[in-house]
Every structure is written in structure tokens, then in C-alpha cells.
Design a protein around this motif. Structure first.
Motif, PDB file in Angstrom:
ATOM      1  N   GLY A  49       0.800  -1.231   0.000  1.00 41.25           N
ATOM      2  CA  GLY A  49       0.000   0.000   0.000  1.00 41.25           C
ATOM      3  C   GLY A  49       0.825   1.269   0.000  1.00 41.25           C
ATOM      4  O   GLY A  49       0.277   2.360   0.219  1.00 41.25           O
ATOM      5  N   ARG A  50       2.115   1.177  -0.255  1.00 39.83           N
ATOM      6  CA  ARG A  50       2.968   2.366  -0.310  1.00 39.83           C
ATOM      7  C   ARG A  50       3.472   2.567  -1.730  1.00 39.83           C
ATOM      8  O   ARG A  50       3.475   1.659  -2.556  1.00 39.83           O
ATOM      9  N   TRP A  51       3.958   3.800  -1.977  1.00 37.71           N
ATOM     10  CA  TRP A  51       4.470   4.159  -3.297  1.00 37.71           C
ATOM     11  C   TRP A  51       5.990   4.207  -3.279  1.00 37.71           C
ATOM     12  O   TRP A  51       6.593   4.655  -2.301  1.00 37.71           O
ATOM     13  N   TYR A  52       6.589   3.777  -4.374  1.00 38.77           N
ATOM     14  CA  TYR A  52       8.046   3.723  -4.501  1.00 38.77           C
ATOM     15  C   TYR A  52       8.452   4.515  -5.747  1.00 38.77           C
ATOM     16  O   TYR A  52       7.894   4.307  -6.831  1.00 38.77           O
ATOM     17  N   ARG A  53       9.429   5.370  -5.579  1.00 35.72           N
ATOM     18  CA  ARG A  53       9.872   6.228  -6.672  1.00 35.72           C
ATOM     19  C   ARG A  53      11.083   5.612  -7.367  1.00 35.72           C
ATOM     20  O   ARG A  53      12.030   5.148  -6.717  1.00 35.72           O
ATOM     21  N   PHE A  54      11.052   5.621  -8.702  1.00 43.52           N
ATOM     22  CA  PHE A  54      12.167   5.168  -9.524  1.00 43.52           C
ATOM     23  C   PHE A  54      12.505   6.260 -10.530  1.00 43.52           C
ATOM     24  O   PHE A  54      11.617   7.014 -10.949  1.00 43.52           O
ATOM     25  N   VAL A  55      13.784   6.354 -10.892  1.00 45.34           N
ATOM     26  CA  VAL A  55      14.205   7.309 -11.922  1.00 45.34           C
ATOM     27  C   VAL A  55      14.962   6.544 -13.009  1.00 45.34           C
ATOM     28  O   VAL A  55      15.586   5.512 -12.756  1.00 45.34           O
ATOM     29  N   ARG A  56      14.895   7.089 -14.218  1.00 48.36           N
ATOM     30  CA  ARG A  56      15.527   6.457 -15.371  1.00 48.36           C
ATOM     31  C   ARG A  56      16.986   6.873 -15.444  1.00 48.36           C
ATOM     32  O   ARG A  56      17.313   8.055 -15.521  1.00 48.36           O
ATOM     33  N   VAL A  57      17.900   5.916 -15.378  1.00 43.21           N
ATOM     34  CA  VAL A  57      19.339   6.174 -15.457  1.00 43.21           C
ATOM     35  C   VAL A  57      19.943   5.211 -16.461  1.00 43.21           C
ATOM     36  O   VAL A  57      19.882   3.993 -16.277  1.00 43.21           O
ATOM     37  N   ALA A  58      20.506   5.761 -17.537  1.00 39.38           N
ATOM     38  CA  ALA A  58      21.186   4.955 -18.547  1.00 39.38           C
ATOM     39  C   ALA A  58      20.318   3.802 -19.029  1.00 39.38           C
ATOM     40  O   ALA A  58      20.769   2.664 -19.150  1.00 39.38           O
ATOM     41  N   GLY A  59      19.035   4.099 -19.261  1.00 37.45           N
ATOM     42  CA  GLY A  59      18.135   3.099 -19.802  1.00 37.45           C
ATOM     43  C   GLY A  59      17.604   2.103 -18.803  1.00 37.45           C
ATOM     44  O   GLY A  59      16.966   1.122 -19.186  1.00 37.45           O
ATOM     45  N   GLN A  60      17.826   2.333 -17.499  1.00 37.76           N
ATOM     46  CA  GLN A  60      17.381   1.391 -16.473  1.00 37.76           C
ATOM     47  C   GLN A  60      16.711   2.147 -15.340  1.00 37.76           C
ATOM     48  O   GLN A  60      17.113   3.264 -14.989  1.00 37.76           O
ATOM     49  N   TRP A  61      15.656   1.558 -14.779  1.00 36.75           N
ATOM     50  CA  TRP A  61      14.947   2.171 -13.656  1.00 36.75           C
ATOM     51  C   TRP A  61      15.662   1.865 -12.346  1.00 36.75           C
ATOM     52  O   TRP A  61      15.885   0.714 -12.012  1.00 36.75           O
ATOM     53  N   TRP A  62      15.992   2.950 -11.608  1.00 34.89           N
ATOM     54  CA  TRP A  62      16.715   2.830 -10.345  1.00 34.89           C
ATOM     55  C   TRP A  62      15.836   3.280  -9.184  1.00 34.89           C
ATOM     56  O   TRP A  62      15.162   4.317  -9.275  1.00 34.89           O
ATOM     57  N   PRO A  63      15.827   2.551  -8.075  1.00 34.19           N
ATOM     58  CA  PRO A  63      15.104   3.026  -6.885  1.00 34.19           C
ATOM     59  C   PRO A  63      15.674   4.359  -6.432  1.00 34.19           C
ATOM     60  O   PRO A  63      16.892   4.565  -6.421  1.00 34.19           O
ATOM     61  N   ASP A  64      14.779   5.278  -6.045  1.00 31.19           N
ATOM     62  CA  ASP A  64      15.219   6.644  -5.716  1.00 31.19           C
ATOM     63  C   ASP A  64      14.569   7.093  -4.425  1.00 31.19           C
ATOM     64  O   ASP A  64      13.599   7.836  -4.423  1.00 31.19           O
ATOM     65  N   GLY A  65      15.070   6.618  -3.314  1.00 29.02           N
ATOM     66  CA  GLY A  65      14.592   7.063  -2.023  1.00 29.02           C
ATOM     67  C   GLY A  65      13.631   6.103  -1.366  1.00 29.02           C
ATOM     68  O   GLY A  65      13.175   5.130  -1.969  1.00 29.02           O
ATOM     69  N   PRO A  66      13.286   6.371  -0.109  1.00 33.48           N
ATOM     70  CA  PRO A  66      12.370   5.497   0.633  1.00 33.48           C
ATOM     71  C   PRO A  66      10.937   5.657   0.129  1.00 33.48           C
ATOM     72  O   PRO A  66      10.602   6.628  -0.549  1.00 33.48           O
ATOM     73  N   PRO A  67      10.066   4.717   0.484  1.00 28.55           N
ATOM     74  CA  PRO A  67       8.670   4.787   0.020  1.00 28.55           C
ATOM     75  C   PRO A  67       7.880   5.854   0.768  1.00 28.55           C
ATOM     76  O   PRO A  67       8.319   6.385   1.789  1.00 28.55           O
ATOM     77  N   ALA A  68       6.691   6.126   0.251  1.00 31.10           N
ATOM     78  CA  ALA A  68       5.793   7.108   0.870  1.00 31.10           C
ATOM     79  C   ALA A  68       4.372   6.575   0.817  1.00 31.10           C
ATOM     80  O   ALA A  68       4.014   5.756  -0.039  1.00 31.10           O
ATOM     81  N   GLU A  69       3.543   7.081   1.738  1.00 34.08           N
ATOM     82  CA  GLU A  69       2.142   6.664   1.777  1.00 34.08           C
ATOM     83  C   GLU A  69       1.338   7.269   0.635  1.00 34.08           C
ATOM     84  O   GLU A  69       0.408   6.647   0.120  1.00 34.08           O
ATOM     85  N   GLN A  70       1.687   8.492   0.232  1.00 31.83           N
ATOM     86  CA  GLN A  70       0.945   9.193  -0.810  1.00 31.83           C
ATOM     87  C   GLN A  70       1.869   9.522  -1.976  1.00 31.83           C
ATOM     88  O   GLN A  70       3.022   9.923  -1.772  1.00 31.83           O
ATOM     89  N   PRO A  71       1.372   9.410  -3.229  1.00 27.23           N
ATOM     90  CA  PRO A  71       2.223   9.701  -4.387  1.00 27.23           C
ATOM     91  C   PRO A  71       2.648  11.158  -4.464  1.00 27.23           C
ATOM     92  O   PRO A  71       3.676  11.465  -5.069  1.00 27.23           O
ATOM     93  N   VAL A  72       1.886  12.076  -3.853  1.00 24.97           N
ATOM     94  CA  VAL A  72       2.258  13.479  -3.909  1.00 24.97           C
ATOM     95  C   VAL A  72       3.632  13.724  -3.295  1.00 24.97           C
ATOM     96  O   VAL A  72       4.348  14.654  -3.689  1.00 24.97           O
TER      97      VAL A  72
END
Length: 388
Positions: free
Chosen positions: A353-376
Motif C-alpha cells: 500500500g505504499r508508493w516507490y519512486r524510480f528514476v531512469r538512469v542509462a536506460g534502467q529504472w533505479w530506486p530513488d529514495g524510501p517509500p511514501a504513503e501518498q504519491p504526492v
């Protein structure tokens, strides 16, 4: 023509044969006949117990001959010498636990006066055949076939001297336990079931304090067997990791004891100073894949790793909220399964039930920080995906 049958493939099996032929003072003229007999497969029901070897050997008569060979058992003093030699070095005990007999241990125990292998007068055979020679060919055949038993389990040598595997290993463990830490042995007193069930249950003693950091692993003074594919350094690293994981379990009471292979691999790779490339090679995975998995573990543990790998359908509700939040970012917002993407930023909805942020680096999705309850809380532009 097939190669001639030999006896003793490992060094301890060959050592048994060499002791028979060179040190046990057996009749050298009788042994070759027994060796030939053993190659014919005429020995049945070979059994080994404390200080004794028994077998049935088929001969020229209809009924097989009964062979019983007694081997001199060690005295308490001799056992003390042998266990002292075996207990001095951790490597000796480790090799025995692995089912191997270090040659150095055999040599040192013989020098100490507790030779595992048969010497003059140690073997006392009996055979029901009419041959009065010592040894007769039936006994000699059994002697050679014992080499196969020793090959398969070097603890046969200990059994023939009077003590089996479990007893020897238990005594070695006791010897390696510091005397101050050894519990006092209570006298063995009989207790009826009625008295046992009528006893008042004593309260459990308090748990010891959790240490602040894991202790260092023991230093091995002997490398593992070559065929194991392990080294002392690799075992030390595994021991250190196990101690660290045990401490984590004690401190956090986290459910880390049931990790899958992939989860535990990511956990180990995420530790500071981990040899990620070595772990990847040992696990037969791509280093790039393990590096991303380690990053996901550093950010959020096993739920972060699940967010990296899981693809599922959470329903339209959570995704609509995330889509609205990402609409302010540059680029078209795309929704697929549990993932909402806007340019180089992707939010993934986890099964927790939590959201996880990923960023695109060199054609691959990388985890970017801890999760959050709300996408905002995660819907902000990527800094610089090319250099992140």
C-alpha cells in the motif's frame, strides 16, 4: 581387460591398506591371496561395530565361513591423547565434520601414542574355516574390503578403536568449549513421571542483553577441503554476515529469517564494502542486476526489492491518484499495471500500500529514495538522470 580392482581411493583408505601390509606385522605371504579373494566378490554382510569387524566369506564349501576380527580398543588415556590432538586445531574438527580425516591429525595422533591405524597385535581374527594360518585368505579378504568402508567414512577408524562419530564429535565440542562456560553435569537421578509432572514450573531466566555489534568470526587455522570450492576468507565473510544478520534479528525482531535466495543476495550486496561482483559471479546473476537489487534493498529492504520486481494490477483507484500527481511533470503520463510513468520518473504501487519512486538512469529504472504513503510526496522532477 578391465583394470584390476584396487582398495583405498582416498588417502585414509590407502593408509589402512598400507598399515596392513607394512606396520601390522601380518604374514606378507598370506595377504596377496586375501587381496585376490576380495576382488572376486566373495565377502558378504560386512559389518563394523565398536572394536569388531564381522563378515561371511564364500569359500570352496557350500556354507560360507564366518569371520570375526577384533581390533584393540583405545584405553581412556589413549582417547584423551587423540582428542587432545584433534581438539588443538579448529581445522581438524572442521574436517572431521565434513567427513574427512586430515593426514596431519593421523600423523600427530600416532606420534602422541594413539594410532588410529592398526599396528602389531591390534588385530585378532577368527575364521570358521579349517585353515590355521593367520591370517587365512578369508580374513585377509575382509581386511582389504574394510578399506572401502574407511574410504566412505573415516570415522570407521574411530569406531574400531571403540567410539563412534557422535561420541567423538560431542567430546571435541566439549573440549573446545571454555571450561568456565561448560555447564556442570547434574548427577543422573531417576525420576518418576508423577514427580516430573507435579513439579512447579520455574520462571524463565531473563534474556541476556543484546550486544551493540556482532563479534568477529573465528580465525580458521586450516583451509577447507579443496573439493568444497570454499576458502577460509569466503567462510569468514559468510560467518561475519551471519553474525550481522543475527544481530539485526535480535535488535529489530524483523522477519528476516525467511528470506528467499534473491532477497538474501540483495541484502548481502547492500552491505557496506560488499564484493558485489564476487557475489554476482557466485550466484550466476548479472552484476548490473545485482547492483540495482542492492540499491532497492538499501532504500526499503524486502518491500523495496519487491517494488523493483513485482508487476501486478492494484485496481484503478490508487493509479488515478498517482496519474493526477504526475500530470504536472514534463512528458506524457503512462499507466501500466502498478506503474505510473512521466518522463524519467516512475511511481510504483507496492503490495504493502505504499508508493516507490524510480528514476531512469542509462536506460534502467533505479530506486530513488524510501517509500511514501501518498504519491504526492514522490511526484517531483528527477534531478539529472544522466549523472545520477
Amino acid at each position: 581387460m578391465p583394470p584390476r580392482r584396487t582398495f583405498g581411493q582416498r588417502w585414509w583408505g590407502r593408509a589402512w591398506v598400507e598399515a596392513l601390509e607394512q606396520r601390522a606385522k601380518l604374514d606378507p605371504n598370506r595377504l596377496p591371496r586375501g587381496r585376490t579373494y576380495a576382488r572376486k566378490g566373495v565377502v558378504d554382510q560386512l559389518a563394523i561395530s565398536a572394536g569388531e569387524i564381522t563378515a561371511w566369506v564364500r569359500g570352496s564349501r557350500p556354507d560360507p565361513y564366518r569371520v570375526a576380527i577384533r581390533m584393540r580398543q583405545f584405553s581412556a588415556e589413549e582417547w584423551e591423547k587423540l582428542l587432545d590432538v584433534a581438539g588443538r586445531r579448529l581445522g581438524h574438527a572442521a574436517a572431521l565434520l565434513d567427513g574427512e580425516l586430515p593426514e596431519e591429525l593421523a600423523v600427530q595422533s600416532r606420534e602422541a601414542g594413539a594410532d588410529l591405524l592398526p599396528g602389531p597385535g591390534d588385530l585378532r581374527p577368527r575364521c570358521s574355516c579349517p585353515d590355521s594360518a593367520n591370517p587365512c585368505k578369508h580374513v585377509a579378504a575382509v581386511y582389504y574390503l574394510v578399506a572401502d568402508e574407511v574410504d566412505a567414512d573415516p570415522f570407521v577408524l574411530f569406531t574400531l578403536r571403540g567410539r563412534g562419530r557422535d561420541e567423538v564429535l560431542a567430546q571435541l565440542r566439549e573440549l573446545r568449549t571454555p571450561s568456565a562456560a561448560r555447564p556442570a553435569r547434574a548427577p543422573e537421578v531417576g525420576l518418576t513421571p508423577k514427580k516430573a509432572y507435579s513439579r512447579r514450573i520455574a520462571p524463565l531466566p531473563p534474556l541476556p542483553a543484546v550486544p551493540g555489534e556482532p563479534g568477529p568470526p573465528a580465525v580458521l587455522d586450516l583451509d577447507p577441503p579443496a573439493r568444497s570450492g570454499l576458502t577460509s576468507a569466503a567462510l569468514a565473510a559468510l560467518a561475519a554476515d551471519a553474525a550481522s544478520l543475527a544481530l539485526d534479528l535480535l535488535q529489530t525482531r524483523d522477519a528476516l529469517a525467511d528470506l528467499t535466495f534473491a532477497e538474501d543476495l540483495a541484502r548481502r550486496a547492500a552491505r557496506p564494502g560488499a564484493d558485489v561482483f564476487g557475489l554476482a559471479a557466485a550466484a550466476e546473476v548479472a552484476p548490473s542486476e545485482l547492483i540495482v537489487s542492492a540499491q532497492a534493498w538499501r532504500e526499503a529492504g524486502r518491500t523495496g526489492l519487491a517494488a523493483l520486481r513485482d508487476v501486478w494490477n492494484p485496481g484503478p483507484g490508487p493509479l488515478a491518484v498517482a496519474r493526477a500527481e504526475l500530470a504536472e511533470l514534463p512528458g506524457e503520463v503512462k499507466v501500466w499495471r502498478n506503474r505510473v510513468t512521466a518522463g524519467p520518473v516512475q511511481l510504483r504501487y507496492g503490495r504493502d500500500g505504499r508508493w516507490y519512486r524510480f528514476v531512469r538512469v542509462a536506460g534502467q529504472w533505479w530506486p530513488d529514495g524510501p517509500p511514501a504513503e501518498q504519491p504526492v510526496d514522490l511526484a517531483y522532477p528527477a534531478e539529472d538522470a544522466s549523472t545520477s
